[in-house]
Write a protein that holds these residues in place. Structure first.
Motif, PDB file in Angstrom:
ATOM      1  N   GLU A 101      -9.123  -0.594  -0.432  1.00 39.20           N
ATOM      2  CA  GLU A 101     -10.111   0.571  -0.627  1.00 39.20           C
ATOM      3  C   GLU A 101     -10.474   1.178   0.785  1.00 39.20           C
ATOM      4  O   GLU A 101     -10.590   2.327   0.753  1.00 39.20           O
ATOM      5  N   SER A 102     -10.498   0.425   1.798  1.00 39.56           N
ATOM      6  CA  SER A 102     -10.920   0.713   2.992  1.00 39.56           C
ATOM      7  C   SER A 102      -9.769   1.766   3.565  1.00 39.56           C
ATOM      8  O   SER A 102     -10.201   2.932   4.069  1.00 39.56           O
ATOM      9  N   ARG A 103      -8.509   1.535   3.267  1.00 40.88           N
ATOM     10  CA  ARG A 103      -7.492   2.423   3.556  1.00 40.88           C
ATOM     11  C   ARG A 103      -7.593   3.925   2.827  1.00 40.88           C
ATOM     12  O   ARG A 103      -7.425   4.901   3.253  1.00 40.88           O
ATOM     13  N   LYS A 104      -7.663   3.579   1.454  1.00 41.09           N
ATOM     14  CA  LYS A 104      -7.955   4.676   0.849  1.00 41.09           C
ATOM     15  C   LYS A 104      -9.089   5.640   1.016  1.00 41.09           C
ATOM     16  O   LYS A 104      -9.061   6.857   1.142  1.00 41.09           O
ATOM     17  N   GLU A 105     -10.215   5.039   1.607  1.00 38.78           N
ATOM     18  CA  GLU A 105     -11.283   5.629   2.062  1.00 38.78           C
ATOM     19  C   GLU A 105     -11.117   6.381   3.379  1.00 38.78           C
ATOM     20  O   GLU A 105     -11.685   7.540   3.616  1.00 38.78           O
ATOM     21  N   SER A 106     -10.013   5.914   4.042  1.00 37.36           N
ATOM     22  CA  SER A 106      -9.752   6.563   5.481  1.00 37.36           C
ATOM     23  C   SER A 106      -8.633   7.507   5.245  1.00 37.36           C
ATOM     24  O   SER A 106      -7.970   8.168   6.384  1.00 37.36           O
ATOM     25  N   GLY A 107      -8.356   7.844   4.039  1.00 37.56           N
ATOM     26  CA  GLY A 107      -7.202   9.024   3.882  1.00 37.56           C
ATOM     27  C   GLY A 107      -5.845   8.625   3.527  1.00 37.56           C
ATOM     28  O   GLY A 107      -4.784   9.673   3.174  1.00 37.56           O
ATOM     29  N   TRP A 108      -5.684   7.265   3.227  1.00 35.69           N
ATOM     30  CA  TRP A 108      -4.149   6.903   2.929  1.00 35.69           C
ATOM     31  C   TRP A 108      -4.381   7.142   1.318  1.00 35.69           C
ATOM     32  O   TRP A 108      -5.182   7.160   0.729  1.00 35.69           O
ATOM     33  N   ILE A 109      -3.134   7.908   0.843  1.00 38.60           N
ATOM     34  CA  ILE A 109      -2.939   7.815  -0.610  1.00 38.60           C
ATOM     35  C   ILE A 109      -1.466   7.139  -1.080  1.00 38.60           C
ATOM     36  O   ILE A 109      -0.619   7.313  -0.408  1.00 38.60           O
ATOM     37  N   PHE A 110      -2.069   6.151  -1.846  1.00 39.98           N
ATOM     38  CA  PHE A 110      -0.918   5.301  -2.269  1.00 39.98           C
ATOM     39  C   PHE A 110      -0.476   5.323  -3.548  1.00 39.98           C
ATOM     40  O   PHE A 110      -0.748   5.928  -4.555  1.00 39.98           O
ATOM     41  N   SER A 111       0.748   4.929  -3.491  1.00 42.47           N
ATOM     42  CA  SER A 111       1.510   4.754  -4.927  1.00 42.47           C
ATOM     43  C   SER A 111       1.090   3.719  -5.667  1.00 42.47           C
ATOM     44  O   SER A 111       0.205   2.818  -5.182  1.00 42.47           O
ATOM     45  N   ASP A 112       1.690   3.267  -6.823  1.00 47.20           N
ATOM     46  CA  ASP A 112       1.512   2.108  -7.538  1.00 47.20           C
ATOM     47  C   ASP A 112       1.923   0.946  -6.896  1.00 47.20           C
ATOM     48  O   ASP A 112       2.833   1.265  -5.927  1.00 47.20           O
ATOM     49  N   GLY A 113       1.397  -0.117  -6.970  1.00 41.32           N
ATOM     50  CA  GLY A 113       1.838  -1.250  -6.196  1.00 41.32           C
ATOM     51  C   GLY A 113       3.361  -1.851  -6.578  1.00 41.32           C
ATOM     52  O   GLY A 113       3.575  -1.716  -7.696  1.00 41.32           O
TER      53      GLY A 113
END
Length: 258
Positions: A101-113
């Protein structure tokens, strides 16, 4: 009359040039620049021939073939890969990046795991730390090694006040393992499958400490701009397809055994 001919000739030439440009644009295909780590075996590493290989390398290749997109893959290193994506110099990153979540909040946009890994601790083969009831006991006043900017570093940081150890940061996994082997640090925190593979494949005089695993998190392909969402969408669609047709299982078995 000559002026009229000259006019029509110019119009025809312009039309031909525009058609040529249009055809060139239509034939020009997007080639995505994907970046990765340099040494994160078995997900990405250089084999004895100098070729970049690993789970991430093969998964990306299989997904690109399934989805029909072109790409280049460059091993820049962990920090450099993030920086290249954030600066718009690369389109995406596949490097065993844990989805948090911290990476998402800092701008990372992830694929499915695409793979779930825990983080844990390893010590020198001669260490008696794992003989104690609490596997982290014995770290008080000692230095442990972590790879900067990783979930394993965050895991170690969450434990350091409780167990009284200090943290030394390194750029890559092989270097932090050598810090333990050489006695600079008493233990290393890293992703469990990475340490297990390196210990086995390279004959490192280290051992995993049972009971030190956290809950773990899935790895994801990442982009850093909403403009790259199409790449994430293709990755997700391709991942679903290679899981369904058995290619994904073949890749995991190739590097980690059945």
């Amino acid at each position: 009359m000559k002026q009229m001919y000259r006019f029509f000739a110019l119009v025809l030439m312009a039309a031909v040039l525009m058609m040529g440009a249009a055809v060139g644009c239509a034939e020009e295909e997007t080639v995505y620049r994907i970046v990765t780590d340099t040494a994160f075996r078995p997900f990405e590493y250089t084999d004895e021939t100098g070729a970049l290989v690993g789970i991430d390398v093969d998964i990306l290749a299989a997904i690109a073939e399934d989805q029909g997109f072109q790409y280049t893959l460059e091993p820049l290193g962990w920090d450099a890969s993030i920086a290249a994506c954030q600066a718009g110099q690369a389109d995406g990153m596949i490097a065993g990046a844990s989805i948090t979540e911290s990476r998402k909040e800092s701008g990372w946009i992830f694929s499915d795991g695409y793979f779930t890994a825990t983080q844990s601790m390893a010590v020198a083969e001669s260490s008696d730390i794992d003989t104690l009831e609490d596997p982290f006991t014995g770290l008080n006043g000692k230095a442990v090694a972590v790879k900067i900017g990783t979930l394993s570093a965050e895991y170690a940081e969450s434990l350091m006040d409780t167990y009284g150890f200090t943290i030394t940061y390194f750029e890559d996994s092989p270097t932090l393992y050598q810090a333990v082997i050489g006695g600079q640090c008493v233990a290393a925190f890293d992703d469990t499958p990475i340490m297990a593979d390196n210990i086995m494949a390279n004959g490192l005089p280290m051992k995993l400490v049972a009971g030190t695993e956290n809950e773990g998190a899935p790895y994801g392909f990442a982009v850093f701009s909403a403009e790259k969402q199409e790449l994430v969408d293709m990755f997700n669609a391709g991942l679903a397809n290679i899981k369904a047709n058995g290619v994904y299982d073949e890749i995991i078995a190739k590097y980690m055994g059945a």
